[in-house]
Write a protein that holds these residues in place. Structure first.
Motif, PDB file in Angstrom:
ATOM      1  N   TYR A   1       0.858  -1.184   0.000  1.00 54.97           N
ATOM      2  CA  TYR A   1       0.000   0.000   0.000  1.00 54.97           C
ATOM      3  C   TYR A   1       0.894   1.235   0.000  1.00 54.97           C
ATOM      4  O   TYR A   1       1.792   1.369   0.820  1.00 54.97           O
ATOM      5  N   ILE A   2       0.624   2.119  -0.939  1.00 60.61           N
ATOM      6  CA  ILE A   2       1.509   3.258  -1.184  1.00 60.61           C
ATOM      7  C   ILE A   2       0.697   4.538  -1.075  1.00 60.61           C
ATOM      8  O   ILE A   2      -0.398   4.630  -1.646  1.00 60.61           O
ATOM      9  N   CYS A   3       1.219   5.513  -0.352  1.00 57.33           N
ATOM     10  CA  CYS A   3       0.583   6.831  -0.419  1.00 57.33           C
ATOM     11  C   CYS A   3       1.425   7.722  -1.321  1.00 57.33           C
ATOM     12  O   CYS A   3       2.657   7.591  -1.389  1.00 57.33           O
ATOM     13  N   ALA A   4       0.740   8.579  -2.028  1.00 59.22           N
ATOM     14  CA  ALA A   4       1.406   9.452  -2.991  1.00 59.22           C
ATOM     15  C   ALA A   4       0.839  10.848  -2.863  1.00 59.22           C
ATOM     16  O   ALA A   4      -0.380  11.036  -2.809  1.00 59.22           O
ATOM     17  N   ALA A   5       1.735  11.822  -2.797  1.00 63.28           N
ATOM     18  CA  ALA A   5       1.341  13.213  -2.597  1.00 63.28           C
ATOM     19  C   ALA A   5       1.688  14.013  -3.849  1.00 63.28           C
ATOM     20  O   ALA A   5       2.867  14.148  -4.176  1.00 63.28           O
ATOM     21  N   PRO A   6       0.687  14.509  -4.542  1.00 64.00           N
ATOM     22  CA  PRO A   6       0.966  15.338  -5.712  1.00 64.00           C
ATOM     23  C   PRO A   6       1.182  16.789  -5.313  1.00 64.00           C
ATOM     24  O   PRO A   6       0.455  17.337  -4.489  1.00 64.00           O
ATOM     25  N   THR A   7       2.180  17.382  -5.894  1.00 66.70           N
ATOM     26  CA  THR A   7       2.367  18.815  -5.709  1.00 66.70           C
ATOM     27  C   THR A   7       2.645  19.397  -7.086  1.00 66.70           C
ATOM     28  O   THR A   7       3.570  18.973  -7.778  1.00 66.70           O
ATOM     29  N   GLY A   8       1.825  20.330  -7.490  1.00 62.08           N
ATOM     30  CA  GLY A   8       1.849  20.724  -8.897  1.00 62.08           C
ATOM     31  C   GLY A   8       1.455  19.525  -9.724  1.00 62.08           C
ATOM     32  O   GLY A   8       0.457  18.869  -9.444  1.00 62.08           O
ATOM     33  N   ASN A   9       2.261  19.203 -10.701  1.00 64.09           N
ATOM     34  CA  ASN A   9       2.013  17.998 -11.490  1.00 64.09           C
ATOM     35  C   ASN A   9       3.053  16.929 -11.234  1.00 64.09           C
ATOM     36  O   ASN A   9       3.265  16.040 -12.049  1.00 64.09           O
ATOM     37  N   GLN A  10       3.737  17.022 -10.093  1.00 62.46           N
ATOM     38  CA  GLN A  10       4.717  16.017  -9.705  1.00 62.46           C
ATOM     39  C   GLN A  10       4.156  15.231  -8.524  1.00 62.46           C
ATOM     40  O   GLN A  10       3.384  15.755  -7.738  1.00 62.46           O
ATOM     41  N   PHE A  11       4.552  13.984  -8.448  1.00 64.80           N
ATOM     42  CA  PHE A  11       4.087  13.122  -7.367  1.00 64.80           C
ATOM     43  C   PHE A  11       5.262  12.657  -6.528  1.00 64.80           C
ATOM     44  O   PHE A  11       6.299  12.254  -7.074  1.00 64.80           O
ATOM     45  N   TYR A  12       5.077  12.673  -5.220  1.00 64.51           N
ATOM     46  CA  TYR A  12       6.040  12.084  -4.304  1.00 64.51           C
ATOM     47  C   TYR A  12       5.407  10.838  -3.704  1.00 64.51           C
ATOM     48  O   TYR A  12       4.278  10.869  -3.225  1.00 64.51           O
ATOM     49  N   PHE A  13       6.161   9.750  -3.744  1.00 57.03           N
ATOM     50  CA  PHE A  13       5.632   8.472  -3.287  1.00 57.03           C
ATOM     51  C   PHE A  13       6.278   8.062  -1.973  1.00 57.03           C
ATOM     52  O   PHE A  13       7.471   8.290  -1.742  1.00 57.03           O
ATOM     53  N   GLY A  14       5.469   7.439  -1.134  1.00 56.15           N
ATOM     54  CA  GLY A  14       6.020   6.774   0.038  1.00 56.15           C
ATOM     55  C   GLY A  14       6.699   5.482  -0.386  1.00 56.15           C
ATOM     56  O   GLY A  14       6.548   5.018  -1.526  1.00 56.15           O
ATOM     57  N   THR A  15       7.435   4.905   0.526  1.00 51.73           N
ATOM     58  CA  THR A  15       8.153   3.663   0.229  1.00 51.73           C
ATOM     59  C   THR A  15       7.239   2.456   0.233  1.00 51.73           C
ATOM     60  O   THR A  15       7.646   1.373  -0.165  1.00 51.73           O
ATOM     61  N   GLY A  16       6.010   2.651   0.681  1.00 50.88           N
ATOM     62  CA  GLY A  16       5.065   1.542   0.661  1.00 50.88           C
ATOM     63  C   GLY A  16       5.049   0.773   1.965  1.00 50.88           C
ATOM     64  O   GLY A  16       6.037   0.723   2.700  1.00 50.88           O
ATOM     65  N   THR A  17       3.914   0.195   2.260  1.00 49.86           N
ATOM     66  CA  THR A  17       3.751  -0.705   3.407  1.00 49.86           C
ATOM     67  C   THR A  17       3.369  -2.069   2.857  1.00 49.86           C
ATOM     68  O   THR A  17       2.347  -2.197   2.184  1.00 49.86           O
ATOM     69  N   SER A  18       4.213  -3.037   3.127  1.00 50.95           N
ATOM     70  CA  SER A  18       3.951  -4.386   2.650  1.00 50.95           C
ATOM     71  C   SER A  18       3.089  -5.119   3.664  1.00 50.95           C
ATOM     72  O   SER A  18       3.515  -5.368   4.793  1.00 50.95           O
ATOM     73  N   LEU A  19       1.873  -5.428   3.279  1.00 50.14           N
ATOM     74  CA  LEU A  19       0.916  -6.089   4.169  1.00 50.14           C
ATOM     75  C   LEU A  19       0.759  -7.547   3.796  1.00 50.14           C
ATOM     76  O   LEU A  19       0.527  -7.883   2.629  1.00 50.14           O
ATOM     77  N   THR A  20       0.874  -8.407   4.777  1.00 50.10           N
ATOM     78  CA  THR A  20       0.602  -9.828   4.599  1.00 50.10           C
ATOM     79  C   THR A  20      -0.483 -10.215   5.600  1.00 50.10           C
ATOM     80  O   THR A  20      -0.316 -10.016   6.802  1.00 50.10           O
ATOM     81  N   VAL A  21      -1.574 -10.743   5.091  1.00 54.25           N
ATOM     82  CA  VAL A  21      -2.657 -11.197   5.955  1.00 54.25           C
ATOM     83  C   VAL A  21      -2.675 -12.721   5.937  1.00 54.25           C
ATOM     84  O   VAL A  21      -2.827 -13.337   4.884  1.00 54.25           O
ATOM     85  N   ILE A  22      -2.513 -13.286   7.090  1.00 50.54           N
ATOM     86  CA  ILE A  22      -2.403 -14.750   7.221  1.00 50.54           C
ATOM     87  C   ILE A  22      -3.774 -15.336   7.536  1.00 50.54           C
ATOM     88  O   ILE A  22      -4.484 -14.821   8.395  1.00 50.54           O
ATOM     89  N   PRO A  23      -4.128 -16.418   6.843  1.00 49.53           N
ATOM     90  CA  PRO A  23      -5.449 -17.029   7.093  1.00 49.53           C
ATOM     91  C   PRO A  23      -5.542 -17.587   8.508  1.00 49.53           C
ATOM     92  O   PRO A  23      -4.554 -17.983   9.108  1.00 49.53           O
TER      93      PRO A  23
END
Lengths: 107, 117
Positions: A85-107
């Protein structure tokens, strides 16, 4: 310097758990994006929000523009929610991305 | 449902060769983007394109890179002389946008994996 910071980087949960992923940003934005990257690499937009809260199914996203903070919540998590899951922040027409959160859901 | 399509899905090239990655954005969208993701790293913004010209580009987008919308439907990314460090997944995205300040939802293609040998 990271314009967008996410936490946690990795998250493992049992099926059914309530999950929260956090995003803080330092740039001035009018809206923030939450994205989901599947294990195969494809990216899907989950939310774009500029204030308050949005809900889509079991997913809820909130944002506090004054505090420059957003959260993504997953209720009743399921193994198919396993992704980055990644959050991304646009400023002007450029985007800055987070490094992401890797989620694993175990049954 | 309309979608962004990218070709090729995977390209292997020799260092120094030119590569063109192609994207067909959603037809009524006005803003187009290229991003890249080096294996194991975060997604990075390369360039945004609006009204037939580049509106923003990052430091990564140097003179080796160029973008074009040659025919009103395709949106291409050209890497003139590839380097080993250009190996990455390249994502195209488009959005409807609103005037000068784009706040539109992003729609991503499936990505083009570039491997430079």
């Amino acid at each position: 310097k990271n314009e967008v910071e996410q936490s946690p980087q990795n998250l493992t949960a049992q099926e059914g758990e309530f999950i929260t992923i956090n995003c803080s940003y330092s740039v001035g934005i009018s809206a923030l994006h939450w994205l989901q990257q599947h294990p195969g690499g494809g990216i899907v937009s989950l939310f774009m929000l500029s204030s308050g809260k949005k809900k889509h199914g079991r997913l809820i996203a909130t944002i506090n523009i004054q505090e420059k903070h957003s959260s993504l919540h997953i209720t009743a998590s399921h193994p198919r929610d396993s992704a980055v899951y990644i959050c991304a922040a646009p400023t002007g027409n450029q985007f800055y991305f987070g490094t992401g959160t890797s989620l694993t859901v175990i049954p | 449902e309309p979608e962004v399509t990218q070709t090729p899905s995977h390209q292997v090239t020799q260092m120094g060769q030119e590569v063109i990655l192609r994207c067909v954005p959603i037809s009524n969208h006005l803003y187009f983007y290229w991003y890249r993701q080096i294996l194991g790293q975060k997604v990075e913004f390369l360039v945004s394109f609006y009204n037939n010209e580049i509106s923003e580009k990052s430091e990564i987008f140097d003179d080796q890179f160029s973008v074009e919308r040659p025919d009103g439907s395709n949106f291409t990314l050209k890497i003139r002389s590839t380097k080993l460090e250009d190996s990455a997944m390249y994502f195209c995205a488009s959005s409807e946008g609103q005037g000068e300040s784009n706040t539109g939802e992003l729609f991503f293609g499936e990505g083009s994996r570039l491997t430079v040998l």
